[in-house]
Design a protein around this motif. Structure first.
Motif, PDB file in Angstrom:
ATOM      1  N   VAL A   1       0.842  -1.194   0.000  1.00  0.00           N
ATOM      2  CA  VAL A   1       0.000   0.000   0.000  1.00  0.00           C
ATOM      3  C   VAL A   1       0.881   1.250   0.000  1.00  0.00           C
ATOM      4  CG1 VAL A   1      -1.588   1.294   1.496  1.00  0.00           C
ATOM      5  CG2 VAL A   1      -1.898  -1.176   1.181  1.00  0.00           C
ATOM      6  N   ILE A   2       0.452   2.272  -0.738  1.00  0.00           N
ATOM      7  CA  ILE A   2       1.210   3.533  -0.771  1.00  0.00           C
ATOM      8  C   ILE A   2       0.916   4.309   0.517  1.00  0.00           C
ATOM      9  CG2 ILE A   2       1.715   5.615  -2.129  1.00  0.00           C
ATOM     10  CD1 ILE A   2       2.102   3.099  -3.778  1.00  0.00           C
ATOM     11  N   ASP A   3       1.642   3.981   1.560  1.00  0.00           N
ATOM     12  CA  ASP A   3       1.383   4.656   2.836  1.00  0.00           C
ATOM     13  C   ASP A   3       2.676   5.206   3.437  1.00  0.00           C
ATOM     14  OD1 ASP A   3       2.625   2.332   3.579  1.00  0.00           O
ATOM     15  OD2 ASP A   3       1.049   1.643   4.944  1.00  0.00           O
ATOM     16  N   ASP A   4       3.709   5.254   2.617  1.00  0.00           N
ATOM     17  CA  ASP A   4       5.015   5.641   3.116  1.00  0.00           C
ATOM     18  C   ASP A   4       5.723   6.503   2.065  1.00  0.00           C
ATOM     19  OD1 ASP A   4       7.077   4.641   5.317  1.00  0.00           O
ATOM     20  OD2 ASP A   4       8.131   4.806   3.382  1.00  0.00           O
ATOM     21  N   ILE A   5       6.574   7.401   2.541  1.00  0.00           N
ATOM     22  CA  ILE A   5       7.255   8.326   1.620  1.00  0.00           C
ATOM     23  C   ILE A   5       7.999   7.574   0.528  1.00  0.00           C
ATOM     24  CG2 ILE A   5       8.840  10.284   1.475  1.00  0.00           C
ATOM     25  CD1 ILE A   5       8.701  10.381   4.528  1.00  0.00           C
ATOM     26  N   ALA A   6       8.643   6.479   0.919  1.00  0.00           N
ATOM     27  CA  ALA A   6       9.447   5.737  -0.060  1.00  0.00           C
ATOM     28  C   ALA A   6       8.571   5.245  -1.204  1.00  0.00           C
ATOM     29  CB  ALA A   6      10.132   4.562   0.620  1.00  0.00           C
ATOM     30  N   LEU A   7       7.345   4.870  -0.881  1.00  0.00           N
ATOM     31  CA  LEU A   7       6.455   4.358  -1.927  1.00  0.00           C
ATOM     32  C   LEU A   7       5.922   5.482  -2.807  1.00  0.00           C
ATOM     33  CD1 LEU A   7       5.055   1.680   0.375  1.00  0.00           C
ATOM     34  CD2 LEU A   7       5.820   1.190  -1.956  1.00  0.00           C
ATOM     35  N   VAL A   8       5.647   6.623  -2.197  1.00  0.00           N
ATOM     36  CA  VAL A   8       5.233   7.780  -3.001  1.00  0.00           C
ATOM     37  C   VAL A   8       6.362   8.131  -3.961  1.00  0.00           C
ATOM     38  CG1 VAL A   8       4.711  10.250  -2.927  1.00  0.00           C
ATOM     39  CG2 VAL A   8       3.627   8.695  -1.299  1.00  0.00           C
ATOM     40  N   GLU A   9       7.582   8.075  -3.446  1.00  0.00           N
ATOM     41  CA  GLU A   9       8.728   8.374  -4.310  1.00  0.00           C
ATOM     42  C   GLU A   9       8.886   7.329  -5.404  1.00  0.00           C
ATOM     43  OE1 GLU A   9      11.806   8.997  -1.437  1.00  0.00           O
ATOM     44  OE2 GLU A   9      11.237  11.114  -1.168  1.00  0.00           O
ATOM     45  N   PHE A  10       8.628   6.073  -5.039  1.00  0.00           N
ATOM     46  CA  PHE A  10       8.693   5.006  -6.051  1.00  0.00           C
ATOM     47  C   PHE A  10       7.711   5.293  -7.191  1.00  0.00           C
ATOM     48  CE2 PHE A  10       6.439   1.282  -7.683  1.00  0.00           C
ATOM     49  CZ  PHE A  10       7.468   0.641  -8.366  1.00  0.00           C
ATOM     50  N   VAL A  11       6.482   5.656  -6.833  1.00  0.00           N
ATOM     51  CA  VAL A  11       5.472   5.927  -7.858  1.00  0.00           C
ATOM     52  C   VAL A  11       5.905   7.107  -8.719  1.00  0.00           C
ATOM     53  CG1 VAL A  11       3.104   6.719  -8.270  1.00  0.00           C
ATOM     54  CG2 VAL A  11       3.552   4.976  -6.536  1.00  0.00           C
ATOM     55  N   ARG A  12       6.384   8.156  -8.086  1.00  0.00           N
ATOM     56  CA  ARG A  12       6.766   9.338  -8.852  1.00  0.00           C
ATOM     57  C   ARG A  12       7.950   9.049  -9.768  1.00  0.00           C
ATOM     58  NH1 ARG A  12       7.163  14.775  -5.997  1.00  0.00           N
ATOM     59  NH2 ARG A  12       7.012  15.361  -8.179  1.00  0.00           N
ATOM     60  N   LYS A  13       8.892   8.267  -9.253  1.00  0.00           N
ATOM     61  CA  LYS A  13      10.068   7.959 -10.069  1.00  0.00           C
ATOM     62  C   LYS A  13       9.667   7.059 -11.243  1.00  0.00           C
ATOM     63  CE  LYS A  13      14.733   6.062  -9.964  1.00  0.00           C
ATOM     64  NZ  LYS A  13      14.482   5.288 -11.173  1.00  0.00           N
ATOM     65  N   THR A  14       8.866   6.035 -10.948  1.00  0.00           N
ATOM     66  CA  THR A  14       8.432   5.136 -12.015  1.00  0.00           C
ATOM     67  C   THR A  14       7.634   5.911 -13.059  1.00  0.00           C
ATOM     68  OG1 THR A  14       8.295   3.410 -10.361  1.00  0.00           O
ATOM     69  CG2 THR A  14       7.281   2.936 -12.480  1.00  0.00           C
ATOM     70  N   ALA A  15       6.804   6.811 -12.588  1.00  0.00           N
ATOM     71  CA  ALA A  15       6.006   7.615 -13.507  1.00  0.00           C
ATOM     72  C   ALA A  15       6.906   8.491 -14.368  1.00  0.00           C
ATOM     73  CB  ALA A  15       5.012   8.460 -12.727  1.00  0.00           C
ATOM     74  N   ARG A  16       7.875   9.106 -13.728  1.00  0.00           N
ATOM     75  CA  ARG A  16       8.786   9.999 -14.461  1.00  0.00           C
ATOM     76  C   ARG A  16       9.551   9.219 -15.531  1.00  0.00           C
ATOM     77  NH1 ARG A  16      11.282  12.155 -10.033  1.00  0.00           N
ATOM     78  NH2 ARG A  16      12.995  10.673 -10.245  1.00  0.00           N
ATOM     79  N   ASP A  17       9.944   8.001 -15.178  1.00  0.00           N
ATOM     80  CA  ASP A  17      10.761   7.213 -16.104  1.00  0.00           C
ATOM     81  C   ASP A  17       9.946   6.501 -17.179  1.00  0.00           C
ATOM     82  OD1 ASP A  17      12.825   7.999 -14.545  1.00  0.00           O
ATOM     83  OD2 ASP A  17      13.122   6.068 -13.528  1.00  0.00           O
ATOM     84  N   THR A  18       8.707   6.118 -16.863  1.00  0.00           N
ATOM     85  CA  THR A  18       7.996   5.243 -17.795  1.00  0.00           C
ATOM     86  C   THR A  18       6.665   5.773 -18.307  1.00  0.00           C
ATOM     87  OG1 THR A  18       6.750   4.058 -16.078  1.00  0.00           O
ATOM     88  CG2 THR A  18       8.959   3.222 -16.584  1.00  0.00           C
ATOM     89  N   ALA A  19       6.073   6.754 -17.619  1.00  0.00           N
ATOM     90  CA  ALA A  19       4.709   7.143 -17.987  1.00  0.00           C
ATOM     91  C   ALA A  19       4.709   8.296 -18.984  1.00  0.00           C
ATOM     92  CB  ALA A  19       3.926   7.533 -16.739  1.00  0.00           C
ATOM     93  N   ILE A  20       3.814   8.229 -19.961  1.00  0.00           N
ATOM     94  CA  ILE A  20       3.752   9.311 -20.952  1.00  0.00           C
ATOM     95  C   ILE A  20       2.757  10.400 -20.562  1.00  0.00           C
ATOM     96  CG2 ILE A  20       4.578   7.904 -22.876  1.00  0.00           C
ATOM     97  CD1 ILE A  20       1.660   7.573 -23.760  1.00  0.00           C
ATOM     98  N   VAL A  21       2.054  10.228 -19.446  1.00  0.00           N
ATOM     99  CA  VAL A  21       1.206  11.314 -18.933  1.00  0.00           C
ATOM    100  C   VAL A  21       1.614  11.598 -17.485  1.00  0.00           C
ATOM    101  CG1 VAL A  21      -0.722  10.616 -20.422  1.00  0.00           C
ATOM    102  CG2 VAL A  21      -0.674   9.863 -18.030  1.00  0.00           C
ATOM    103  N   ASN A  22       0.988  12.606 -16.884  1.00  0.00           N
ATOM    104  CA  ASN A  22       1.311  12.961 -15.498  1.00  0.00           C
ATOM    105  C   ASN A  22       0.600  12.016 -14.535  1.00  0.00           C
ATOM    106  OD1 ASN A  22       2.585  15.532 -16.387  1.00  0.00           O
ATOM    107  ND2 ASN A  22       0.468  16.033 -16.927  1.00  0.00           N
ATOM    108  N   VAL A  23       1.355  11.437 -13.634  1.00  0.00           N
ATOM    109  CA  VAL A  23       0.763  10.525 -12.655  1.00  0.00           C
ATOM    110  C   VAL A  23       0.978  11.107 -11.264  1.00  0.00           C
ATOM    111  CG1 VAL A  23       0.806   8.189 -11.711  1.00  0.00           C
ATOM    112  CG2 VAL A  23       1.282   8.554 -14.148  1.00  0.00           C
ATOM    113  N   TYR A  24      -0.132  11.303 -10.553  1.00  0.00           N
ATOM    114  CA  TYR A  24      -0.048  11.838  -9.206  1.00  0.00           C
ATOM    115  C   TYR A  24      -0.479  10.777  -8.211  1.00  0.00           C
ATOM    116  CZ  TYR A  24       0.095  16.388 -11.549  1.00  0.00           C
ATOM    117  OH  TYR A  24       0.440  17.452 -12.330  1.00  0.00           O
TER     118      TYR A  24
END
Lengths: 429, 313
Positions: free
Chosen positions: A104-127
């Motif tokens: 579950v995204i309940d920790d800073i590290a996981l929020v950062e994981f999502v943002r990093k993965t989004a930055r590296d792989t996603a073609i739209v903005n993921v929040y």
């Protein structure tokens, strides 16, 4: 993105500025330079990419405030990258990702994981939305402050009902000072423990029913607590007009509350379930046609703030089961816009209100840099062909999961091009 | 000419009055076979029937097994206890595996509504619903109808009171549809917690008082109350339930003299029905069991022979 892109002769609909006019959008270095009838009267500069958008509508990129993704934990259903591609194909340039992943995204590290993965792989903005309680357990609140600093845009309990009203009160009091939004999908886990809308149809099918009250009761509680604490509360998915009314009443009392509806509850009803079609097993459940029409009216009046896809990818192993055992949820990123256009074609909701509900308003509620074409804004733009006919073919869906309730549906209108920060990330055909 | 134009029997819904009459007439013939010394025929010789029971059931499974055997089919029983379903295999995977063995008919019982319909979409043989969750149990309704028709001569115009846990009962749903299709008047009698929402729109008259509901009824059909629903969750206690809704001599007096007493079994004596009534002269409960075999013979013959009418008729 350096360089200049010019979208000319488009019908620009920008709810953030109440603009609906034929004009030009000038994008410079990924940012809107100008958008409107008076833009670029001097002609295009040398070296600009010019696209003639005659007959198309240009809107601020769509914002989908409720998307479930399978990453981390269930990448076979959907990754952040595949959800982003599906989003782009549906004209969605930003989406908020729900925290009920594994872990579950309940920790800073996981929020950062999502943002990093989004930055590296996603073609739209993921929040990312972070979990409101640790592990979605409904007991301990998460680190709202640190998580928002890390990039969480809302605090949500995902698919889990929140039973403890004291936890909610404290969370909302705490959140108020930080100005963050608590977003919940109201459903009483006892009263709401059914398979479909309660009523005659459920009774004949022998399926346990979910009464309206299973939504209204926890919603009323949440609204009262929002009033008590002064915190910002968003009822993420409501399905019956009584809920829209309750939100309206709370607003009049001064509570800072907003609400959303799934596109499914605006365009489908319980009869679509037919003989146990599990792709129509949703949360909240599809309601009656009267409820659907009343929800469309409430949307039209602005009492319902936003439309979401409630994108929820499910696999064969969770959907090809007897109805009571099947999971709830449907994919929707790629079909939200087209389904919403049905409401326009039927004359029920104006384009301005639809785009507002799918772009400007959600961006305002969650404080995203999106939802507008004003000068200086990030150049997220969706080009729509209002009348292009298309049929939803399951296998042609971009999403990794194919659980669409719109299989074989005929639509008029779709996104034909999607720009994120000035870059074209999708073109139809 | 196709006499029974259906490939599957998934529910009573979808059957016409003519379909139902056809099956009941055929079942009347099957009763004769079952009463002979030589009970085995060759009607379905060479065909394979698989009973796929995801819910424990002694009587329905034996009834289907015997029906198949009396028609000369090869019958295989599969129950959950010794299958890979417990290892996480889905219903569909199990069904596809069995389907690959080329059965001619799959008889399925499952705890979820719609399971039989789901199966029917995926397999290439006929499917008979032997009970799916709280949805339908069509052969039970047919055997009830056969029992009534043989006792009273006709279903048309009679009054049937269905009493007890209608909410969770697939038997009740199938019976409500069938009895209405055949022109009977249907009443339901139960406490509000055991009636589905919208019951008043289900072509029945609703009663919460047993004596009123039974008044002048030709048939009193009792339903089983599951043990886990007796203590506090749906009704306060067995004692209170029996007091108000259990069928005893006193309450039965309200019905027409000589009214039939029915129960799909297995009975909870002293919960929904008093022993003296269950074993009394008005009870046709054992007769229902006999009719069960006949009805299932009729159903399988109708499905399989109309499917193969080119080759076998």
């Amino acid at each position: 993105m350096s360089g200049i892109t010019i979208l000319k002769n488009a019908r620009i609909i920008d709810p953030s500025r109440h603009v609906d006019e034929i004009g030009t959008i000038v994008i410079k270095d990924g940012v809107i330079a100008e958008a409107g009838a008076s833009a670029l009267n001097q002609g295009a500069p040398e070296g600009a990419t010019v696209k003639d958008c005659t007959g198309l509508i240009a809107t601020p990129g769509l914002v989908d405030a409720r998307v479930h993704v399978g990453e981390p934990g269930a990448e076979h259903r959907e990754t952040i990258a595949s959800a982003a591609r599906a989003a782009a194909a549906g004209g969605v340039t930003s989406f908020i990702m729900m925290p009920d992943t594994d872990p579950v995204i309940d920790d800073i590290a996981l929020v950062e994981f999502v943002r990093k993965t989004a930055r590296d792989t996603a073609i739209v903005n993921v929040y990312p939305a972070a979990a409101m309680t640790k592990g979605l357990g409904g007991v301990e609140m998460t680190e709202f402050g640190l998580l928002s600093e890390a990039g969480a845009v809302a605090f949500d309990n995902g698919r889990k009902a929140l039973s403890d009203s004291l936890v909610l009160r404290r969370a909302m009091s705490y959140a108020r000072e930080l100005g963050v939004v608590i977003s919940l999908s109201p459903r009483d886990k006892y009263l709401g423990n059914g398979a479909m809308n309660e009523g005659l149809l459920a009774s004949w099918l022998g399926l346990s029913g979910i009464p309206k009250e299973a939504e209204i009761i926890p919603l009323e509680r949440d609204l009262r607590i929002a009033g008590l604490t002064g915190g910002k509360y968003h009822a993420a998915l409501i399905s019956v007009p009584e809920s829209a009314e309750a939100v309206q009443v709370a607003r009049k009392r001064g509570a800072k509350v907003t609400c959303g509806v799934s596109i499914n509850n605006l365009t489908l009803n319980e009869n679509d379930i037919g003989e146990y079609r599990t792709f129509f097993k949703l949360s909240p459940p599809l309601r009656t046609e009267d409820d659907r029409m009343a929800m469309v009216d409430a949307l039209n009046r602005g009492e319902i703030d936003i439309i979401v896809s409630a994108h929820d990818p499910q696999d064969v192993d969770t959907k090809r089961l007897p109805f009571p055992e099947a999971e709830e949820g449907a994919v929707g990123l790629e079909t939200m816009l087209s389904a919403a256009l049905r409401l326009h074609h039927a004359g029920h909701v104006s384009l301005m209100r639809l785009i507002d509900a799918m772009s400007t308003r959600p961006a305002q509620i969650f404080g995203l840099d999106a939802g507008t074409l004003k000068a200086g804004a990030k150049a997220d733009v969706t080009l729509i062909d209002l009348d292009q006919p298309w049929t939803v073919a399951r296998d042609a869906l971009t999403s990794r999961s194919k659980n669409t309730p719109f299989e074989d549906a005929l639509f008029s209108g779709r996104a034909v091009a999607t720009y994120v920060a000035g870059v074209c990330v999708y073109t139809a055909g | 000419m196709v006499l029974f134009p259906h490939r599957h029997l998934l529910g009573i819904k979808g059957l016409t009055q003519a379909d139902i009459t056809f099956l009941l007439d055929k079942a009347d013939e099957a009763v004769k076979i079952s009463r002979q010394r030589e009970k085995k025929t060759s009607t379905l010789r060479g065909l394979t029937q698989i009973n796929l029971f995801f819910e424990a059931s002694t009587r329905t499974q034996s009834s289907f097994e015997l029906a198949g055997k009396r028609l000369g089919a090869d019958v295989m029983n599969m129950s959950v206890g010794n299958s890979s379903v417990k290892k996480g295999e889905t219903l569909i995977d199990t069904a596809m595996t069995l389907n690959a063995m080329r059965p001619d008919v799959l008889v399925i019982r499952h705890s979820s509504g719609g399971a039989a319909a789901l199966l029917a979409q995926k397999v290439s043989c006929s499917v008979v619903n032997a009970g799916d969750g709280q949805h339908e149990h069509p052969t039970q309704a047919l055997l009830d109808a056969l029992t009534i028709r043989r006792a009273l001569g006709s279903l048309s115009g009679i009054t049937v009171a269905i009493c007890g846990d209608v909410l969770h009962s697939r038997v009740a749903r199938s019976n409500i549809i069938l009895l209405n299709a055949m022109g009977a008047r249907v009443r339901v009698v139960a406490p509000p917690t055991l009636l589905p929402s919208g019951i008043r729109d289900m072509s029945v008259e609703v009663y919460h008082d047993m004596k009123e509901g039974l008044k002048n009824a030709d048939v009193v059909m009792m339903l089983r109350l599951q043990r886990e629903r007796m203590s506090g969750s749906f009704v306060p206690s067995v004692r209170e339930y029996f007091h108000y809704y259990g069928l005893d001599a006193e309450k039965l007096k309200a019905a027409k003299e000589g009214a039939l007493v029915m129960h799909p079994g297995p009975m909870n004596r002293g919960v929904e029905i008093a022993s003296e009534i269950a074993d009394g002269p008005q009870s046709v409960i054992e007769r229902q069991v006999e009719m069960g075999v006949a009805v299932r013979m009729a159903v399988m013959e109708a499905l399989l022979l109309s499917n193969n009418n080119g080759e076998r008729a």
